[in-house]
Design a protein around this motif. Structure first.
Motif, PDB file in Angstrom:
ATOM      1  N   GLY A  48       7.543  -7.107  18.381  1.00 54.00           N
ATOM      2  CA  GLY A  48       6.326  -7.748  17.930  1.00 54.00           C
ATOM      3  C   GLY A  48       5.463  -6.947  16.983  1.00 54.00           C
ATOM      4  N   LEU A  49       5.927  -5.754  16.562  1.00 53.96           N
ATOM      5  CA  LEU A  49       5.111  -4.881  15.716  1.00 53.96           C
ATOM      6  C   LEU A  49       5.736  -4.634  14.350  1.00 53.96           C
ATOM      7  CD1 LEU A  49       3.924  -2.239  18.336  1.00 53.96           C
ATOM      8  CD2 LEU A  49       2.714  -4.279  17.522  1.00 53.96           C
ATOM      9  N   GLY A  50       6.638  -5.465  13.905  1.00 53.00           N
ATOM     10  CA  GLY A  50       7.259  -5.267  12.605  1.00 53.00           C
ATOM     11  C   GLY A  50       8.328  -4.190  12.650  1.00 53.00           C
ATOM     12  N   SER A  51       8.677  -3.689  11.470  1.00 51.21           N
ATOM     13  CA  SER A  51       9.750  -2.693  11.343  1.00 51.21           C
ATOM     14  C   SER A  51       9.266  -1.529  10.494  1.00 51.21           C
ATOM     15  CB  SER A  51      11.000  -3.311  10.709  1.00 51.21           C
ATOM     16  OG  SER A  51      11.449  -4.421  11.447  1.00 51.21           O
ATOM     17  N   THR A  52       9.781  -0.333  10.825  1.00 54.48           N
ATOM     18  CA  THR A  52       9.517   0.868  10.025  1.00 54.48           C
ATOM     19  C   THR A  52      10.842   1.507   9.681  1.00 54.48           C
ATOM     20  OG1 THR A  52       7.405   1.245  11.148  1.00 54.48           O
ATOM     21  CG2 THR A  52       8.350   3.086   9.882  1.00 54.48           C
ATOM     22  N   PHE A  53      11.161   1.548   8.383  1.00 59.01           N
ATOM     23  CA  PHE A  53      12.387   2.186   7.909  1.00 59.01           C
ATOM     24  C   PHE A  53      12.060   3.627   7.497  1.00 59.01           C
ATOM     25  CE2 PHE A  53      13.494  -2.223   7.562  1.00 59.01           C
ATOM     26  CZ  PHE A  53      14.859  -2.257   7.831  1.00 59.01           C
TER      27      PHE A  53
ATOM     28  N   LEU B 162       0.836  -1.191   0.000  1.00 60.75           N
ATOM     29  CA  LEU B 162       0.000   0.000   0.000  1.00 60.75           C
ATOM     30  C   LEU B 162       0.870   1.240   0.000  1.00 60.75           C
ATOM     31  CD1 LEU B 162      -2.583  -1.157   2.674  1.00 60.75           C
ATOM     32  CD2 LEU B 162      -2.744  -1.397   0.209  1.00 60.75           C
ATOM     33  N   CYS B 163       0.375   2.295  -0.678  1.00 60.30           N
ATOM     34  CA  CYS B 163       1.209   3.491  -0.826  1.00 60.30           C
ATOM     35  C   CYS B 163       0.343   4.729  -0.837  1.00 60.30           C
ATOM     36  CB  CYS B 163       2.027   3.396  -2.117  1.00 60.30           C
ATOM     37  SG  CYS B 163       3.032   4.842  -2.407  1.00 60.30           S
ATOM     38  N   ALA B 164       0.768   5.765  -0.102  1.00 60.56           N
ATOM     39  CA  ALA B 164       0.127   7.067  -0.187  1.00 60.56           C
ATOM     40  C   ALA B 164       0.494   7.728  -1.507  1.00 60.56           C
ATOM     41  CB  ALA B 164       0.562   7.947   0.985  1.00 60.56           C
ATOM     42  N   HIS B 165      -0.253   8.765  -1.887  1.00 61.50           N
ATOM     43  CA  HIS B 165       0.106   9.512  -3.102  1.00 61.50           C
ATOM     44  C   HIS B 165       1.429  10.218  -2.860  1.00 61.50           C
ATOM     45  CE1 HIS B 165      -0.888  11.449  -6.938  1.00 61.50           C
ATOM     46  NE2 HIS B 165      -0.198  12.470  -6.438  1.00 61.50           N
ATOM     47  N   MET B 166       2.435   9.874  -3.647  1.00 63.55           N
ATOM     48  CA  MET B 166       3.801  10.350  -3.411  1.00 63.55           C
ATOM     49  C   MET B 166       4.065  11.638  -4.180  1.00 63.55           C
ATOM     50  SD  MET B 166       4.652   8.018  -1.365  1.00 63.55           S
ATOM     51  CE  MET B 166       6.426   8.129  -1.144  1.00 63.55           C
ATOM     52  N   PRO B 167       5.069  12.411  -3.753  1.00 61.94           N
ATOM     53  CA  PRO B 167       5.365  13.704  -4.389  1.00 61.94           C
ATOM     54  C   PRO B 167       6.251  13.545  -5.618  1.00 61.94           C
ATOM     55  CG  PRO B 167       6.848  13.364  -2.572  1.00 61.94           C
ATOM     56  CD  PRO B 167       5.927  12.166  -2.585  1.00 61.94           C
ATOM     57  N   MET B 168       6.411  14.666  -6.326  1.00 62.60           N
ATOM     58  CA  MET B 168       7.433  14.764  -7.374  1.00 62.60           C
ATOM     59  C   MET B 168       8.780  15.024  -6.705  1.00 62.60           C
ATOM     60  SD  MET B 168       5.912  14.387 -10.337  1.00 62.60           S
ATOM     61  CE  MET B 168       7.056  15.094 -11.529  1.00 62.60           C
ATOM     62  N   LEU B 169       9.856  14.480  -7.281  1.00 67.77           N
ATOM     63  CA  LEU B 169      11.185  14.619  -6.674  1.00 67.77           C
ATOM     64  C   LEU B 169      12.221  14.655  -7.788  1.00 67.77           C
ATOM     65  CD1 LEU B 169      12.456  14.637  -3.793  1.00 67.77           C
ATOM     66  CD2 LEU B 169      12.963  12.221  -4.139  1.00 67.77           C
TER      67      LEU B 169
ATOM     68  N   ARG C  49       6.839   0.750   6.114  1.00 68.75           N
ATOM     69  CA  ARG C  49       6.438   0.033   7.332  1.00 68.75           C
ATOM     70  C   ARG C  49       5.956  -1.365   6.960  1.00 68.75           C
ATOM     71  NH1 ARG C  49       2.938   3.358   8.538  1.00 68.75           N
ATOM     72  NH2 ARG C  49       4.271   4.728   9.774  1.00 68.75           N
ATOM     73  N   ASP C  50       6.354  -2.385   7.745  1.00 70.83           N
ATOM     74  CA  ASP C  50       5.892  -3.749   7.496  1.00 70.83           C
ATOM     75  C   ASP C  50       5.455  -4.385   8.801  1.00 70.83           C
ATOM     76  OD1 ASP C  50       8.101  -5.444   8.769  1.00 70.83           O
ATOM     77  OD2 ASP C  50       9.304  -4.212   7.389  1.00 70.83           O
TER      78      ASP C  50
ATOM     79  N   ILE D  23       3.557  -0.825   3.903  1.00 70.21           N
ATOM     80  CA  ILE D  23       2.941   0.490   3.690  1.00 70.21           C
ATOM     81  C   ILE D  23       4.048   1.498   3.416  1.00 70.21           C
ATOM     82  CG2 ILE D  23       1.555   2.324   4.716  1.00 70.21           C
ATOM     83  CD1 ILE D  23       0.183   0.185   6.420  1.00 70.21           C
ATOM     84  N   VAL D  24       3.892   2.260   2.322  1.00 68.19           N
ATOM     85  CA  VAL D  24       4.848   3.305   1.953  1.00 68.19           C
ATOM     86  C   VAL D  24       4.163   4.656   2.125  1.00 68.19           C
ATOM     87  CG1 VAL D  24       6.387   4.189   0.173  1.00 68.19           C
ATOM     88  CG2 VAL D  24       5.908   1.736   0.294  1.00 68.19           C
ATOM     89  N   ASP D  25       4.796   5.559   2.883  1.00 69.94           N
ATOM     90  CA  ASP D  25       4.199   6.863   3.178  1.00 69.94           C
ATOM     91  C   ASP D  25       5.310   7.904   3.217  1.00 69.94           C
ATOM     92  OD1 ASP D  25       2.342   8.757   3.728  1.00 69.94           O
ATOM     93  OD2 ASP D  25       1.647   7.896   5.616  1.00 69.94           O
ATOM     94  N   TYR D  26       4.927   9.181   3.334  1.00 66.47           N
ATOM     95  CA  TYR D  26       5.938  10.234   3.452  1.00 66.47           C
ATOM     96  C   TYR D  26       5.347  11.413   4.211  1.00 66.47           C
ATOM     97  CZ  TYR D  26       3.907  13.632   0.188  1.00 66.47           C
ATOM     98  OH  TYR D  26       3.121  14.561  -0.408  1.00 66.47           O
ATOM     99  N   GLU D  27       6.236  12.321   4.635  1.00 62.43           N
ATOM    100  CA  GLU D  27       5.826  13.523   5.358  1.00 62.43           C
ATOM    101  C   GLU D  27       6.696  14.685   4.899  1.00 62.43           C
ATOM    102  OE1 GLU D  27       5.398  15.180   9.968  1.00 62.43           O
ATOM    103  OE2 GLU D  27       6.104  13.130   9.550  1.00 62.43           O
ATOM    104  N   ASP D  28       6.057  15.838   4.647  1.00 61.07           N
ATOM    105  CA  ASP D  28       6.769  17.055   4.237  1.00 61.07           C
ATOM    106  C   ASP D  28       7.181  17.808   5.493  1.00 61.07           C
ATOM    107  OD1 ASP D  28       7.720  19.372   3.199  1.00 61.07           O
ATOM    108  OD2 ASP D  28       6.056  19.704   1.810  1.00 61.07           O
ATOM    109  N   LEU D  29       8.495  17.902   5.749  1.00 60.61           N
ATOM    110  CA  LEU D  29       9.016  18.570   6.943  1.00 60.61           C
ATOM    111  C   LEU D  29       9.393  20.026   6.676  1.00 60.61           C
ATOM    112  CD1 LEU D  29      11.289  15.722   8.363  1.00 60.61           C
ATOM    113  CD2 LEU D  29       8.876  16.203   8.846  1.00 60.61           C
ATOM    114  N   GLY D  30       9.025  20.564   5.533  1.00 63.63           N
ATOM    115  CA  GLY D  30       9.331  21.958   5.234  1.00 63.63           C
ATOM    116  C   GLY D  30      10.530  22.112   4.328  1.00 63.63           C
TER     117      GLY D  30
END
Length: 747
Positions: A713-718, A606-613, A658-659, A643-650
């Motif tokens: 017990g909750l998987g890994s998030t890179f 699953l993936c959020a809508h990703m930005p241009m880069l 995340r798995d 799950i693939v996601d991102y955050e804009d930090l400015g």
């Protein structure tokens, strides 16, 4: 007339026209449509002259008209020939395979002669499919090398090399040393123009040895030419000229005019680099005479450019202009961006010598546009260099400084120090000019003050004169110190550049050993293991078959490890490889590559809508593929999920993958990013221990960080961060990050 900062001619690659079968053919660029847009749309130049009104003499205008008039019937005849072949091909019966193959090859050669390479490739591939069923080894070999050469003429060496490899395998299987020599010769040129000099020399030496054993003097002329070309690119000019002279001796004996033009012209170019203008002029004139008598388009463009350099450095600017315009005319006829850019740079240098500012800078900019459009690195470097020098020559130091900075982005890491030296020189000159301007202003202020106090007497005037003399002496002393420091810095940068060059060559040799020398024994093991299974057949005992299976699995693991290691060593972060990326499309490509694993695991990605880069496409694909693959492979759940996601930090993005897998112990959180590191106690999960190392290196090259968060017990998030460099706005993206963007399955 004094030379304008002579640094040697722009490097021109002359690739001579060979005979049709088993040899070289006429070169040229690809994408004629794009070249037309660059020349006529983006830059605004006519087929011969630029926007400036005084750059072309009436003689060159007459030359254009006479050339177009002479070429018109030739082009019409070529088109009629192509139409007749197309009609003949349509009339051939479906079962006449040999006739179809013959006509397809004739059509391909006709299209290639007119520089229509995509049509030529289409017909060459059709011919190859026919020849594979009924043709001989020599016919299949010719078809493979013809396709390889067509890609070579389009400057696409990566696509050309596999076809020459197939040709070499065919020659080896047939034990035909003559064909092997041809294949080795052409493979060396692909390596040469890919800057892999070690492989180029080793393959060419193999070609020379085979042809010497066969007493093939005709083929030796071609091999000597290629070896001279390789050594010339490495700046071993004396050795290069020795091979070219051997080529001239044999080519004269066998009337190989296409080699004579290239050999004479390139030796003339070497003499230019040594500033031996008389010898350079003689060799280039001989090459031009042969090219004119044989009607060799590429030879005419190349030789006229070399002669233009000779005349320019001898002060005969009118003669130089005539030759540069002839080279430009022929290069445009061939639609060859590299030769067009070379002629434009030569004309720009003439304009600088004659202090024609607008024309000179326009020429250099046109050359730069072609270099960027076709990714011609040497053209970009030369155009940036001459733009910087041109602006500096005309006193526009701000623009000179800007182009010198752009030059740094074009050069790779091995030439980084040399580019910094050029920028430092411009900065020093700019600083000196500012200092002199400030001193002049101070002097004018002092002079005004002296006029106001002149009545105070001649004594005060004498004191002011002494002060002025001291200031000038101090300024001159400071300038001498700065010049000495600059000379010392240049020497240090040159030494570092030499050391970096050696380190890079060592790294290339290592990468070659990993990809070829180390893989070959593994391939042999795999082949013999398969042969053993086929030989024993039904006699193979279950325990023996199990042992053979272990050998095959270990062989495959080692192959994968070497491939990962090679990929790791070849990671390079070059600014000119960046492009505007839609990460959603990158993730679609990653999902497609992992389709088998996803279906095998019954997993969801699953993936959020990703930005241009703005980034390197292949690097971002490897980064996401390694992280998603890691989350699927090390997962023991019945329904794995990534799950693939991102955050804009400015000022940057923070991405996360995340798995719900087996997780990572806290003490292993840093260890997993090392080379060949696998943690945990499960041996049933495949892997080389290189995936996260490659991911870390890609992120680090972009100036980011990567880490892992794995609650028990909750998987890994890179997580990994990267600079926020988005030149274009994605109309569908959410500017506040992933907030409000629903997760979706990658399609």
């Amino acid at each position: 007339m004094a030379r304008f900062g002579y640094t040697g001619p722009a490097k021109r690659r002359f690739r001579p026209q060979p005979p049709r079968s088993g040899g070289r053919f006429r070169p040229g660029p690809c994408a004629a449509l794009l070249l037309g847009l660059v020349l006529y749309g983006l830059i605004g130049v006519s087929p011969v002259r630029a926007n400036t009104g005084s750059d072309i003499s009436p003689d060159s205008t007459a030359l254009q008209a006479s050339t177009a008039q002479a070429q018109a019937p030739i082009m019409d005849a070529a088109l009629r020939h192509i139409d007749s072949l197309e009609e003949a091909l349509r009339l051939v019966q479906g079962d006449a395979v040999q006739e179809q193959a013959r006509l397809e090859r004739q059509l391909a050669y006709a299209y290639r002669k007119e520089y229509r390479y995509h049509e030529a490739l289409e017909h060459f591939n059709r011919a190859l499919s026919h020849i594979r069923t009924t043709g001989s080894t020599e016919e299949i070999f010719d078809a493979l090398t013809a396709i390889g050469y067509t890609y070579y003429a389009m400057y696409d060496y990566a696509r050309a090399l596999p076809y020459y490899n197939l040709a070499l395998e065919l020659a080896n299987a047939d034990r035909n040393d003559s064909l092997r020599a041809v294949a080795y010769d052409w493979m060396s040129l692909q390596y040469l123009y890919s800057d892999a000099y070690g492989q180029a020399i080793s393959h060419q030496l193999e070609s020379i040895k085979l042809r010497e054993d066969l007493h093939d003097s005709f083929g030796l002329a071609e091999s000597y030419y290629s070896m001279g070309d390789i050594l010339g690119h490495q700046k071993k000019l004396d050795e290069s000229k020795a091979y070219f002279r051997q080529c001239i001796r044999l080519a004269t004996q066998f009337s190989q005019e296409y080699l004579l033009v290239g050999a004479y012209g390139t030796v003339g170019q070497h003499f230019i680099e040594e500033q031996n203008w008389d010898s350079a002029y003689w060799y280039a004139s001989v090459a031009l005479e042969i090219a004119e008598s044989e009607g060799m388009d590429y030879g005419l463009a190349f030789c006229n450019s070399v002669l233009g350099d000779c005349h320019r450095e001898r002060g005969a600017l009118d003669s130089a202009a005539i030759h540069y315009h002839k080279a430009l005319e022929m290069a445009r006829r061939m639609q060859d961006p590299e030769q067009i850019a070379t002629a434009l740079i030569g004309l720009g240098q003439l304009a600088v010598l004659e202090n024609r500012e607008t024309e000179s800078l326009s020429r250099f900019r046109q050359a730069l546009a072609l270099g960027v459009a076709y990714d011609l690195r040497k053209v970009q470097e030369d155009a940036h260099t001459w733009l910087a020098k041109g602006f500096a020559h005309f006193g526009q130091f701000d623009s000179a400084y800007r182009y010198a900075e752009e030059l740094l982005a074009v050069k790779d890491s091995l030439y980084h120090e040399r580019a910094e030296s050029m920028v430092s020189t411009l900065e020093a000159r700019y600083g000196i000019l500012q200092s002199e301007s400030e001193q002049q202003a101070a002097l004018m202020a002092k002079d005004h003050q002296l006029q106001r106090v002149r009545a105070m007497g001649m004594g005060l005037i004498g004191i002011c004169v002494l002060v002025l003399a001291f200031v000038l002496w101090k300024h001159n002393r400071k300038q001498r110190i700065l010049n000495a420091q600059l000379a010392k810095g240049n020497a240090r940068f040159q030494k570092q550049n030499t050391e970096l060059t050696q380190v890079n060559e060592d790294l290339k040799q290592f990468a070659y050993a990993a990809s070829h020398d180390l893989k070959q024994p593994l391939k042999t093991i795999g082949n013999f293991t398969g042969l053993l299974k086929r030989t024993l057949g039904a006699q193979l005992r279950p325990d023996t078959e199990e042992l053979i299976g272990h050998i095959e699995e270990a062989n495959a693991d080692m192959q994968e490890l070497l491939t990962s290691l090679l990929r790791y060593t070849q990671l390079e972060n070059k600014a000119d490889s960046y492009e505007d990326l839609d990460l959603n499309r990158v993730l679609q490509s990653v999902q497609l590559g992992l389709t088998n694993l996803i279906q095998e695991k019954d997993a969801n990605v699953l993936c959020a809508h990703m930005p241009m880069l703005r980034a390197n496409r292949e690097h971002m694909r490897q980064l996401f593929q390694n992280l998603i693959n890691n989350g699927l492979k090390f997962n023991d759940k019945r329904a794995p999920e990534v799950i693939v996601d991102y955050e804009d930090l400015g000022n940057k993005y923070r991405f996360c993958v995340r798995d719900n897998g087996i997780g990572i112990r806290p003490e292993d959180a840093q260890k997993i990013f090392g080379l060949f590191q696998r943690v945990g106690e499960r041996d049933d999960m495949a892997g080389t221990g290189m995936g996260l190392s490659i991911a870390k290196r890609i992120v680090s090259q972009r100036g980011g960080e990567i880490w892992v968060d794995s609650p028990p017990g909750l998987g890994s998030t890179f997580y990994f961060t990267g600079p926020l460099t988005v030149p274009v706005q994605d109309p569908g993206s959410n500017t506040t990050g992933s907030e409000g963007s629903p997760l979706r399955k990658v399609a």
